[in-house]
Design a protein around this motif. Structure first.
Motif, PDB file in Angstrom:
ATOM      1  N   LEU A   1      14.661  36.164  40.226  1.00  0.00           N
ATOM      2  CA  LEU A   1      15.550  36.956  40.608  1.00  0.00           C
ATOM      3  C   LEU A   1      16.895  36.310  40.029  1.00  0.00           C
ATOM      4  O   LEU A   1      17.252  35.181  40.261  1.00  0.00           O
ATOM      5  N   VAL A   2      17.573  36.926  38.899  1.00  0.00           N
ATOM      6  CA  VAL A   2      18.961  36.646  38.650  1.00  0.00           C
ATOM      7  C   VAL A   2      20.043  37.409  39.118  1.00  0.00           C
ATOM      8  O   VAL A   2      20.078  38.520  39.031  1.00  0.00           O
ATOM      9  N   LEU A   3      21.012  36.594  39.580  1.00  0.00           N
ATOM     10  CA  LEU A   3      22.313  37.020  40.194  1.00  0.00           C
ATOM     11  C   LEU A   3      23.642  36.547  39.599  1.00  0.00           C
ATOM     12  O   LEU A   3      23.734  35.134  39.392  1.00  0.00           O
TER      13      LEU A   3
ATOM     14  N   GLY B   1      36.064  36.850  40.369  1.00  0.00           N
ATOM     15  CA  GLY B   1      36.991  35.919  40.807  1.00  0.00           C
ATOM     16  C   GLY B   1      36.960  35.475  42.304  1.00  0.00           C
ATOM     17  O   GLY B   1      37.397  34.624  42.867  1.00  0.00           O
ATOM     18  N   GLU B   2      35.899  36.256  42.829  1.00  0.00           N
ATOM     19  CA  GLU B   2      35.834  35.960  44.659  1.00  0.00           C
ATOM     20  C   GLU B   2      34.308  35.779  44.656  1.00  0.00           C
ATOM     21  O   GLU B   2      33.458  36.329  44.366  1.00  0.00           O
ATOM     22  N   PRO B   3      34.259  35.066  45.764  1.00  0.00           N
ATOM     23  CA  PRO B   3      32.651  34.728  46.329  1.00  0.00           C
ATOM     24  C   PRO B   3      32.023  35.844  46.719  1.00  0.00           C
ATOM     25  O   PRO B   3      32.682  36.853  47.391  1.00  0.00           O
ATOM     26  N   GLN B   4      30.818  35.983  46.321  1.00  0.00           N
ATOM     27  CA  GLN B   4      30.133  37.255  46.928  1.00  0.00           C
ATOM     28  C   GLN B   4      28.839  36.879  47.738  1.00  0.00           C
ATOM     29  O   GLN B   4      28.199  36.004  47.434  1.00  0.00           O
ATOM     30  N   THR B   5      28.742  37.778  48.645  1.00  0.00           N
ATOM     31  CA  THR B   5      27.371  37.571  49.366  1.00  0.00           C
ATOM     32  C   THR B   5      26.451  38.898  49.087  1.00  0.00           C
ATOM     33  O   THR B   5      26.872  40.075  49.200  1.00  0.00           O
TER      34      THR B   5
ATOM     35  N   SER C   1      28.001  24.858  45.069  1.00  0.00           N
ATOM     36  CA  SER C   1      28.265  25.329  46.304  1.00  0.00           C
ATOM     37  C   SER C   1      27.700  26.724  46.432  1.00  0.00           C
ATOM     38  O   SER C   1      27.721  27.245  47.926  1.00  0.00           O
ATOM     39  N   ALA C   2      26.936  27.008  45.881  1.00  0.00           N
ATOM     40  CA  ALA C   2      25.961  28.158  45.995  1.00  0.00           C
ATOM     41  C   ALA C   2      25.179  28.023  46.980  1.00  0.00           C
ATOM     42  O   ALA C   2      24.484  26.780  47.216  1.00  0.00           O
TER      43      ALA C   2
ATOM     44  N   VAL D   1      22.629  35.374  49.993  1.00  0.00           N
ATOM     45  CA  VAL D   1      22.862  34.357  49.139  1.00  0.00           C
ATOM     46  C   VAL D   1      24.375  34.586  48.806  1.00  0.00           C
ATOM     47  O   VAL D   1      24.958  35.516  48.834  1.00  0.00           O
ATOM     48  N   VAL D   2      25.006  33.421  48.938  1.00  0.00           N
ATOM     49  CA  VAL D   2      26.531  33.188  48.841  1.00  0.00           C
ATOM     50  C   VAL D   2      26.604  32.632  47.446  1.00  0.00           C
ATOM     51  O   VAL D   2      26.063  31.502  47.065  1.00  0.00           O
TER      52      VAL D   2
END
Length: 533
Positions: free
Chosen positions: A478-480, A485-489, A513-514, A521-522
């Motif tokens: 799985l590729v994300l 420009g903001e962290p995504q969950t 930091s992921a 997943v952050v």
């Protein structure tokens, strides 16, 4: 909210085993498979590296920089035209069997091939068959003598009879006067179109392809592949013209097969999927995916995700039907005819980083235009898209060509090489991923639903051999990509009948930091992750 289409893999699996020797891992002398990235690096020889101090890039310059190509992670190079030509770009050839003397000699070319192959780097060369130069001896003979044996090697208005179409498919006026007649040249008067209805023309151009394969090239990039018979806007996409184009490329492929059945052919067919498909039937292995390139750049620039997985899976399904499974996609971002990626993305290095991440996690043979990995800029006119490659920030660097001004500012290989966060090192990281994971460079692609407008997501699958058992087993990843420009969950999906795989391991990440916490997943800003079951 965007809705993603989950479901079964829509992309057809590529032919069992290796589709092409040039597109698959090849065995080494020790019997072990070599790691490949299936990535080609496009080189404009005039701009790339100067070996003799005349300001013009040359073949020996390219040879001297093969270790750079290798360190980048590419395992193929595409050389823009190297045949003799009166123009700086070389797309009007005067001798199909020769080397541009500004670039070197045939011996220099053979050395380049040998050194590239020694490093596991394939070499394909630009082959311009739609037209010659108006300075080619064939045309000089044809225009000077109405009864010349070469007269019918070109297209003359006097032989068409009746109305002569004036809507040139490439834009400019297609007919050009010589004496009392006019010849066809859809790009400009310096590029007269060859007459492919003449069997002698077809035979000669097949010999040209065979000649270079015998020299050791691994294939060709075929310029203007849809214009062999696509001369006029009103007929370029007609079924009859498409069939004639297809028939020619099938004949060309059959001729090359006599020398090297594994020769790789990638065509410039700048059109929609429906037009491209038939060219993949026993003819071209690949055609550049122009629609996909525009989509990737649009996503990176807007920071808004689209369902690339679904779109591309449908394209691959269509291509597979047309080719019987024997095709390889050719994704890219921009090339020598288009504004450079960094210019298209208005100088935003994070956007360029994400465009690269999407490109280099897609199936097929990925193509990288020289300088994309550094963030080189450039827009029309064409000379400014093909500027000297900036090897060093030092003014006395002898490898840097000077035929055209360098407007790249502080961009240089030596500076980015030392910066672990540079765009260059991002490309290296992504290309190393392709070598590490076969599912990131070959196989299939499908949609994966996240309902996050900032995250591009897709499934990648490929058959891998289990070392212990020696059996083939499908591996799914799985590729994300967080293009914002903001962290995504992202909340991962539970197993379903249509998508039974549950992803439990954070395999790769461009930002350390992921993190994966349970089913969440952050993903840090402007970064990518790859998960495995």
């Amino acid at each position: 909210m965007i809705r993603r289409r989950s479901g079964t893999m829509l992309a057809a699996v590529l032919a069992a085993g290796c589709l092409l020797t040039s597109a698959c891992s090849s065995g080494g002398g020790d019997g072990k498979a070599k790691q490949t990235s299936n990535a080609f690096y496009e080189i404009f020889v005039r701009s790339f590296a100067d070996s003799n101090g005349d300001g013009i890039g040359d073949l020996n310059g390219v040879t001297s920089k093969l270790d750079y190509v290798k360190s980048l992670g590419a395992d193929g190079i595409w050389l823009m035209p190297i045949n003799p030509s009166p123009s700086y770009h070389g797309y009007d050839v005067t001798d199909y069997y020769g080397i541009n003397n500004q670039y070197g000699t045939m011996e220099d070319f053979q050395r380049l091939l040998a050194e590239a192959h020694k490093r596991g780097i394939r070499v394909i060369m630009d082959l311009v068959l739609n037209h010659t130069s108006s300075e080619h001896p064939w045309f000089k003979n044809a225009e000077s003598e109405a009864n010349s044996e070469y007269r019918d090697w070109y297209v003359w208005a006097s032989k068409l009879g009746g109305d002569v179409p004036a809507d040139g498919a490439a834009g400019p006026a297609p007919w050009h006067k010589v004496g009392s007649d006019q010849y066809l040249g859809i790009f400009w008067d310096g590029m007269p179109d060859l007459n492919f209805d003449n069997p002698h023309v077809r035979e000669e151009l097949i010999k040209v392809g065979q000649y270079w394969l015998k020299k050791g090239v691994d294939g060709f990039r075929l310029d203007a592949a849809k214009h062999i018979y696509g001369d006029f806007k009103t007929t370029a996409n007609s079924k009859s013209v498409q069939r004639k184009n297809q028939a020619w490329w099938q004949q060309f492929r059959a001729g090359l097969n006599e020398v090297n059945p594994n020769a790789y052919l990638v065509g410039e067919v700048w059109d929609t999927t429906a037009i491209v498909g038939p060219y993949l039937d026993k003819a071209l292995n690949s055609a550049f995916n122009f629609d996909l390139a525009a989509q990737i750049i649009a996503v990176a620039g807007s920071e808004k995700a689209t369902d690339i997985g679904f779109t591309l899976s449908r394209v691959h399904e269509f291509y597979s039907k047309n080719s019987g499974g024997a095709f390889t996609d050719a994704p890219f971002l921009t090339n020598h005819d288009q504004a450079r990626v960094m210019t298209a993305l208005q100088g935003n290095v994070n956007h360029a980083r994400m465009a690269a991440a999407m490109l280099l996690t897609l199936p097929g043979n990925a193509f990288i235009y020289y300088g994309e990995e550094l963030g080189m800029t450039g827009n029309k006119p064409d000379e400014q898209i093909r500027e000297p490659f900036p090897w060093s920030s030092k003014s006395d660097n002898s490898s840097v060509t000077t035929w055209e001004p360098n407007n790249q500012g502080d961009i240089a290989v030596d500076a980015e090489d030392k910066d672990s966060h540079s765009l260059l090192n991002t490309y290296r990281t992504l290309l190393s991923w392709r070598k590490q994971e076969p599912a990131l460079r070959s196989g299939t692609i499908a949609s994966y639903e996240t309902d996050n407008e900032s995250v591009v997501s897709y499934l990648r699958s490929a058959e891998e051999k289990e070392e212990e058992k020696g059996k083939e087993k499908e591996k799914q990843l799985l590729v994300l990509h967080n293009v914002s420009g903001e962290p995504q969950t992202v909340e991962l999906l539970a197993a379903t009948k249509s998508q039974p795989t549950v992803f439990k391991k954070l395999l790769l990440a461009t930002d350390k930091s992921a993190k994966l916490e349970g089913s969440k997943v952050v993903i840090p800003a402007y970064s990518s992750v790859v998960l495995s079951p």
